[in-house]
Design an enzyme around this catalytic site. Structure first.
Site, mmCIF file in Angstrom:
data_model
loop_
_atom_site.group_PDB
_atom_site.id
_atom_site.type_symbol
_atom_site.label_atom_id
_atom_site.label_comp_id
_atom_site.label_asym_id
_atom_site.label_seq_id
_atom_site.Cartn_x
_atom_site.Cartn_y
_atom_site.Cartn_z
ATOM 1 N N TRP A 194 0.833 -1.204 0.000
ATOM 2 C CA TRP A 194 0.000 0.000 0.000
ATOM 3 C C TRP A 194 0.867 1.253 0.000
ATOM 4 O O TRP A 194 0.522 2.262 -0.622
ATOM 5 C CB TRP A 194 -0.915 0.008 1.230
ATOM 6 C CG TRP A 194 -1.786 1.237 1.313
ATOM 7 C CD1 TRP A 194 -3.017 1.414 0.755
ATOM 8 C CD2 TRP A 194 -1.489 2.463 1.996
ATOM 9 N NE1 TRP A 194 -3.495 2.664 1.042
ATOM 10 C CE2 TRP A 194 -2.583 3.328 1.805
ATOM 11 C CE3 TRP A 194 -0.403 2.910 2.752
ATOM 12 C CZ2 TRP A 194 -2.621 4.609 2.340
ATOM 13 C CZ3 TRP A 194 -0.437 4.194 3.282
ATOM 14 C CH2 TRP A 194 -1.535 5.029 3.085
ATOM 15 N N HIS A 195 2.012 1.177 0.671
ATOM 16 C CA HIS A 195 2.875 2.354 0.777
ATOM 17 C C HIS A 195 3.647 2.648 -0.502
ATOM 18 O O HIS A 195 4.163 3.761 -0.660
ATOM 19 C CB HIS A 195 3.851 2.189 1.947
ATOM 20 C CG HIS A 195 3.214 2.418 3.286
ATOM 21 N ND1 HIS A 195 2.512 1.440 3.952
ATOM 22 C CD2 HIS A 195 3.166 3.525 4.070
ATOM 23 C CE1 HIS A 195 2.069 1.930 5.095
ATOM 24 N NE2 HIS A 195 2.435 3.186 5.188
ATOM 25 N N GLY A 196 3.757 1.686 -1.393
ATOM 26 C CA GLY A 196 4.469 1.968 -2.631
ATOM 27 C C GLY A 196 4.673 0.730 -3.477
ATOM 28 O O GLY A 196 4.724 -0.400 -2.970
#
Length: 485
Positions: free
Chosen positions: A330-332
């Site tokens: 989700w963060h990257g």
């Protein structure tokens, strides 16, 4: 446009408040909020407003069908909404990563730009449809109301992730809202000062020691970057990653503070997103305090539907693994983020099966353990090139033949000692506890309570705003880290 910019503070936000205040009914106020929210989003990426509007349209339509359908058709409409939302975020955010698994990344995929805030508003729209399916919320008849919920400029770009059922009544019930001006302005100005006076300088210090992220991500500079990190002193490496850890917390929590404060000014209440995570004693506790809205999203919409812990042990471990793999991704769209998620999964398992009873016996040591785990995790998080992250980890322990200390790192520490001390205190509840005690004492002594209220809710916010404004004039270093997610 970012909250900590002069054009936002003295132009956009001031004008939005003026227009909002001129409207008496909720419909007019919501119209003003929607117009300004779309302008705010279009300021950075005009074309991607259409993407946001389309995703809101899809969720609005599917939620109506979910409410009207029966049996398996309801699940089919939920699946359709999820397919649209996940498919679009997959294309814009993960196409490159997926292509890299199968070979060369095509040029057109490399040119795909990540829409600002897509990870946040995608999750909000998904929770809306799922909550309607679960009977926890009524489907909105108005498309524009769903768009407003997804696009609210206070928190659309970087959270907190607001569930529809949390904000539905305040946004759409028709009841007059009750603005909380004094607390809202105070919270907003405190967040602004946290961002400008603490997070930005900590970020600049981290960049000077362990490479700016734009530099570290430039593959043509790999040799120079590797040399800079491998020759960095142990003291400099720890100082750099500590400054980065402080920047991450102060930057992201400042954004949440400002979003919550702006909501209070209008009578809207967004959920708290941070609860001093660096005072935690275990990784489990840390994730109950860090980015709370994301953690609860994965718990309620992924972990529990998969079976949670109410199943056989191997399946429970698998459920946890899925959650942390998704948390990382989700963060990257980079392998380091997946590795970062799995890093925390590994320690959650260690705590559950091995470390828990030992950590409970030594509170002080358990906090040091937690900080070590988190700091090493932030190294993985920072470097999309895993080789550079590994090089910095080796430098932290002097494994690159790097010196224990150096003149430059000693000077950096001496020059920034006060900044780091204040930032560290701001990362603990010390000031909150002190404020509560002073407030209780003042209000128990009659007129002293009035003086305190004037100082805390008028004088202090004005002073913080003026000082922050002075620092913003001519300051080009003013990123919000979580905009990239």
């Amino acid at each position: 446009m970012v909250f900590s910019s002069l054009i936002f503070l003295y132009g956009f936000f001031s004008l939005s408040l003026l227009c909002y205040g001129l409207c008496r009914g909720q419909r007019g106020q919501n119209t003003v909020l929607l117009i300004f929210s779309l302008i705010f989003y279009a300021w950075g990426e005009p074309k991607y407003v259409l993407l946001l509007m389309f995703m809101a349209l899809s969720s609005w339509f599917c939620a109506l069908r979910v409410e009207q359908a029966e049996g398996g058709r309801r699940r089919a409409w939920v699946a359709a909404a999820a397919a649209v939302d996940i498919g679009l975020i997959g294309y814009f955010k993960y196409a490159g990563l997926i292509c890299s698994v199968f070979g060369t990344i095509p040029d057109f995929v490399r040119r795909i730009a990540l829409p600002i805030g897509i990870s946040f508003y995608t999750f909000q729209l998904l929770t809306y449809v799922v909550d309607v399916y679960r009977g926890q919320a009524k489907a909105q008849k108005s498309y524009w109301n769903v768009l407003l919920y997804a696009a609210l400029f206070h928190q659309c770009i970087a959270g907190p992730i607001v569930r529809y059922q949390t904000i539905e009544r305040e946004l759409f019930s028709g009841e007059p809202r009750k603005p909380e001006w004094a607390p809202g302005v105070s919270r907003f100005c405190a967040g602004l000062a946290k961002k400008v006076l603490l997070a930005n300088p900590c970020g600049a210090l981290a960049d000077s020691l362990i490479l700016a992220q734009s530099t570290a991500s430039d593959t043509s500079l790999f040799a120079e970057n590797w040399k800079a990190l491998s020759t960095l002193s142990v003291q400099g490496a720890w100082l750099g990653i500590a400054a980065y850890a402080l920047q991450l917390y102060l930057d992201f929590s400042a954004y949440s503070d400002m979003a919550i404060g702006m909501g209070w000014m209008l009578g809207l209440h967004y959920p708290e997103n941070f609860n001093y995570p660096y005072i935690s004693r275990t990784v489990t506790e840390f994730w109950r305090r860090w980015h709370i809205s994301l953690s609860t999203f994965f718990r309620d919409y992924v972990y529990i539907p998969l079976g949670g812990s109410r199943c056989k042990l191997p399946r429970a471990i698998f459920n946890t693994l899925v959650v942390w793999a998704l948390t990382g991704l989700w963060h990257g769209a980079s392998w380091n983020f997946l590795l970062w998620g799995l890093w925390f999964f590994a320690f959650l398992m260690l705590e559950r099966f091995v470390l828990k009873r030992w950590l409970e016996k030594a509170p002080a040591l358990s906090n040091l353990y937690l900080l070590a785990v988190v700091l090493l995790g932030w190294v993985i998080f920072r470097f999309t090139d895993i080789r550079l992250g590994w090089t910095l980890i080796r430098s932290l322990f002097g494994c690159n033949g790097n010196p224990l200390t150096a003149f430059s790192s000693r000077m950096q520490l001496q020059s920034n000692l006060i900044l780091l001390a204040v930032a560290a205190v701001a990362s603990t509840p010390l000031m909150k506890v002190l404020k509560r005690r002073i407030e209780t004492f003042a209000h128990s002594h009659g007129a002293l309570g009035t003086v305190w209220d004037i100082l805390f809710y008028s004088v202090l916010p004005a002073a913080l705003l003026l000082i922050s404004t002075a620092c913003l004039v001519g300051d080009s270093y003013n990123p919000f880290i979580y905009f990239q997610f």
